[in-house]
Design a protein around this motif. Sequence first.
Motif, PDB file in Angstrom:
ATOM      1  N   LEU A  75     -14.330 -31.464  69.140  1.00  0.00           N
ATOM      2  CA  LEU A  75     -14.847 -32.805  68.934  1.00  0.00           C
ATOM      3  C   LEU A  75     -15.317 -33.012  67.498  1.00  0.00           C
ATOM      4  CD1 LEU A  75     -15.627 -35.544  70.129  1.00  0.00           C
ATOM      5  CD2 LEU A  75     -17.826 -34.543  70.757  1.00  0.00           C
ATOM      6  N   VAL A  76     -16.053 -32.042  66.967  1.00  0.00           N
ATOM      7  CA  VAL A  76     -16.544 -32.134  65.583  1.00  0.00           C
ATOM      8  C   VAL A  76     -15.364 -32.142  64.609  1.00  0.00           C
ATOM      9  CG1 VAL A  76     -17.856 -30.898  63.809  1.00  0.00           C
ATOM     10  CG2 VAL A  76     -18.780 -31.106  66.112  1.00  0.00           C
ATOM     11  N   ASP A  77     -14.358 -31.342  64.889  1.00  0.00           N
ATOM     12  CA  ASP A  77     -13.171 -31.286  64.036  1.00  0.00           C
ATOM     13  C   ASP A  77     -12.436 -32.626  64.027  1.00  0.00           C
ATOM     14  OD1 ASP A  77     -11.324 -29.795  62.359  1.00  0.00           O
ATOM     15  OD2 ASP A  77      -9.923 -29.947  64.047  1.00  0.00           O
ATOM     16  N   SER A  78     -12.292 -33.245  65.185  1.00  0.00           N
ATOM     17  CA  SER A  78     -11.590 -34.535  65.228  1.00  0.00           C
ATOM     18  C   SER A  78     -12.386 -35.625  64.522  1.00  0.00           C
ATOM     19  CB  SER A  78     -11.282 -34.936  66.668  1.00  0.00           C
ATOM     20  OG  SER A  78     -12.465 -35.137  67.402  1.00  0.00           O
ATOM     21  N   ILE A  79     -13.716 -35.582  64.622  1.00  0.00           N
ATOM     22  CA  ILE A  79     -14.547 -36.560  63.898  1.00  0.00           C
ATOM     23  C   ILE A  79     -14.394 -36.347  62.396  1.00  0.00           C
ATOM     24  CG2 ILE A  79     -16.939 -37.215  63.398  1.00  0.00           C
ATOM     25  CD1 ILE A  79     -17.524 -36.654  66.390  1.00  0.00           C
ATOM     26  N   GLY A  80     -14.414 -35.102  61.962  1.00  0.00           N
ATOM     27  CA  GLY A  80     -14.230 -34.809  60.542  1.00  0.00           C
ATOM     28  C   GLY A  80     -12.877 -35.242  60.030  1.00  0.00           C
ATOM     29  N   TRP A  81     -11.840 -35.034  60.843  1.00  0.00           N
ATOM     30  CA  TRP A  81     -10.495 -35.456  60.440  1.00  0.00           C
ATOM     31  C   TRP A  81     -10.448 -36.968  60.282  1.00  0.00           C
ATOM     32  CZ3 TRP A  81      -6.333 -38.430  61.688  1.00  0.00           C
ATOM     33  CH2 TRP A  81      -5.131 -38.091  61.072  1.00  0.00           C
ATOM     34  N   LEU A 111     -14.338 -29.508  59.756  1.00  0.00           N
ATOM     35  CA  LEU A 111     -15.518 -29.074  60.516  1.00  0.00           C
ATOM     36  C   LEU A 111     -16.815 -29.394  59.776  1.00  0.00           C
ATOM     37  CD1 LEU A 111     -14.433 -25.637  62.016  1.00  0.00           C
ATOM     38  CD2 LEU A 111     -14.855 -27.779  63.215  1.00  0.00           C
ATOM     39  N   VAL A 112     -16.809 -29.221  58.466  1.00  0.00           N
ATOM     40  CA  VAL A 112     -18.015 -29.523  57.681  1.00  0.00           C
ATOM     41  C   VAL A 112     -18.276 -31.022  57.688  1.00  0.00           C
ATOM     42  CG1 VAL A 112     -19.058 -29.421  55.386  1.00  0.00           C
ATOM     43  CG2 VAL A 112     -17.762 -27.469  56.246  1.00  0.00           C
ATOM     44  N   ALA A 113     -17.256 -31.814  57.403  1.00  0.00           N
ATOM     45  CA  ALA A 113     -17.428 -33.271  57.379  1.00  0.00           C
ATOM     46  C   ALA A 113     -17.826 -33.794  58.758  1.00  0.00           C
ATOM     47  CB  ALA A 113     -16.146 -33.939  56.899  1.00  0.00           C
ATOM     48  N   GLY A 114     -17.159 -33.305  59.786  1.00  0.00           N
ATOM     49  CA  GLY A 114     -17.488 -33.738  61.143  1.00  0.00           C
ATOM     50  C   GLY A 114     -18.874 -33.306  61.566  1.00  0.00           C
ATOM     51  N   GLY A 115     -19.285 -32.097  61.170  1.00  0.00           N
ATOM     52  CA  GLY A 115     -20.619 -31.616  61.505  1.00  0.00           C
ATOM     53  C   GLY A 115     -21.710 -32.414  60.834  1.00  0.00           C
ATOM     54  N   ILE A 116     -21.503 -32.742  59.570  1.00  0.00           N
ATOM     55  CA  ILE A 116     -22.498 -33.538  58.840  1.00  0.00           C
ATOM     56  C   ILE A 116     -22.619 -34.927  59.455  1.00  0.00           C
ATOM     57  CG2 ILE A 116     -23.004 -34.649  56.627  1.00  0.00           C
ATOM     58  CD1 ILE A 116     -21.748 -32.156  55.296  1.00  0.00           C
TER      59      ILE A 116
END
Length: 177
Positions: A75-81, A111-116
């Motif tokens: 989920l975090v990866d898809s948000i970051g993408w 992952l970093v962008a989605g996590g933030i």
Amino acid sequence: MIKPIAKLIVALNTNLGRDQIAAGFAWGLLVGLIPAGNIFWIVLFAASFFFKHHHWSKMLVMVILQLVSAAVVPLVDSIGWEILYIGALQPFFTALYNMPFMPLTRFNNTLVAGGIVSGVVLWLPAFFLMYALIPLYRNKFAARIKNSKLVQSVKRLPIVSALVRAVETVTSVSDIR
């Protein structure tokens, strides 16, 4: 691992401000969603110690997020993408990438962008949810849970008895102050 759980149990069952516990949970969510080891994680983790919150609840949430990371990462990866591939933001990301030291932050990692983004967006809802749940726990459930037959029988297990002793030790130390 037993000491953070013991300190959280003590905090939930004492007069520690619910705003501090709720802020600790929210900080744990923010820092826990960012992959550890990059500059954003290090800066946020270090900055969190300059704010007043319950640090053990932060640590516990971070550990829980690490344990369930396999479920959270997609989920975090898809948000970051989605964030990194917004056309209007491409010039901004290019300018950031060309700045000194910014590539070291790995902001362009999904992952970093989605996590933030996920952590920042979920910070306030997590804070207010925990802020509302703590009095509910303290007033309605704490005494029932403590006196239930299940808890009394589980307390007799060796690892749980160690946790109970840790809670009693932390409680007696906090009573001295």
